[in-house]
Motif scaffolding. Sequence first.
Motif, PDB file in Angstrom:
ATOM      1  N   GLN A   5      -2.294  -1.546   6.279  1.00 48.06           N
ATOM      2  CA  GLN A   5      -2.973  -0.282   6.581  1.00 48.06           C
ATOM      3  C   GLN A   5      -2.439   0.323   7.879  1.00 48.06           C
ATOM      4  O   GLN A   5      -2.245   1.540   7.970  1.00 48.06           O
ATOM      5  CB  GLN A   5      -4.486  -0.488   6.661  1.00 48.06           C
ATOM      6  CG  GLN A   5      -5.119  -0.693   5.301  1.00 48.06           C
ATOM      7  CD  GLN A   5      -6.594  -1.047   5.385  1.00 48.06           C
ATOM      8  OE1 GLN A   5      -7.056  -1.658   6.345  1.00 48.06           O
ATOM      9  NE2 GLN A   5      -7.336  -0.667   4.353  1.00 48.06           N
ATOM     10  N   ALA A  52       0.852  -1.190   0.000  1.00 49.83           N
ATOM     11  CA  ALA A  52       0.000   0.000   0.000  1.00 49.83           C
ATOM     12  C   ALA A  52       0.882   1.232   0.000  1.00 49.83           C
ATOM     13  O   ALA A  52       2.057   1.170   0.371  1.00 49.83           O
ATOM     14  CB  ALA A  52      -0.911   0.016   1.226  1.00 49.83           C
ATOM     15  N   GLU A 104      -3.579   3.462   0.526  1.00 49.24           N
ATOM     16  CA  GLU A 104      -4.215   2.889  -0.659  1.00 49.24           C
ATOM     17  C   GLU A 104      -3.546   1.553  -0.981  1.00 49.24           C
ATOM     18  O   GLU A 104      -2.353   1.497  -1.308  1.00 49.24           O
ATOM     19  CB  GLU A 104      -4.078   3.829  -1.853  1.00 49.24           C
ATOM     20  CG  GLU A 104      -4.686   3.274  -3.115  1.00 49.24           C
ATOM     21  CD  GLU A 104      -4.432   4.158  -4.328  1.00 49.24           C
ATOM     22  OE1 GLU A 104      -4.595   3.640  -5.442  1.00 49.24           O
ATOM     23  OE2 GLU A 104      -4.065   5.336  -4.162  1.00 49.24           O
ATOM     24  N   VAL A 105      -4.286   0.453  -0.857  1.00 50.00           N
ATOM     25  CA  VAL A 105      -3.748  -0.872  -1.144  1.00 50.00           C
ATOM     26  C   VAL A 105      -3.459  -0.962  -2.643  1.00 50.00           C
ATOM     27  O   VAL A 105      -4.315  -0.674  -3.469  1.00 50.00           O
ATOM     28  CB  VAL A 105      -4.721  -1.985  -0.698  1.00 50.00           C
ATOM     29  CG1 VAL A 105      -4.174  -3.363  -1.058  1.00 50.00           C
ATOM     30  CG2 VAL A 105      -4.980  -1.897   0.805  1.00 50.00           C
TER      31      VAL A 105
END
Length: 117
Positions: free
Chosen positions: A89, A53, A58-59
Motif C-alpha cells: 500500500q 496491488a 487495491e490489493v
Amino acid sequence: MLKGLGALGGLGDMAKMMKAAQEMQTKLAEVQEELSRTIVTGEAGAGLVKARATAKGEVTGLDIDPSILVASEKEMVEDLILAAIRDVQERARARNDQEMNKLAEIMGMPPGMKLPF
C-alpha cells in the motif's frame, strides 16, 4: 463599442480556461486509468510473504512461501501478511504520488500541488 470588444476578449480567455480544464480532466482520467492497471509489489519477511496491488492501492494478490505455513507459526504468518500489505500500500501510494506529480508538472502547476484537487 469598445466595451463590447473587451468583453469578447474576456470570453476568449474563459474559453481557453475551459479548454485547459477539459484537457486537465482528460489527462487526469488517463493517469488514473494507467494507475489502475499498474501493479506494484510489497513484501515482508525477506520475501516470505509478497503482496500485489494496483498503484491505486487495491490489493490484488498474495504469495506466501509454504515453508512458513505451520500451525505453530500462525501469529507470525498473520503479522507477515499484514506487513506485506502495508508495504504494498505504501509503494502504491508512492507510485500514485509520483505519477500525479508528473501530471502536475506537465500542466505547469507548482511543485507539490496535489491532484486531484
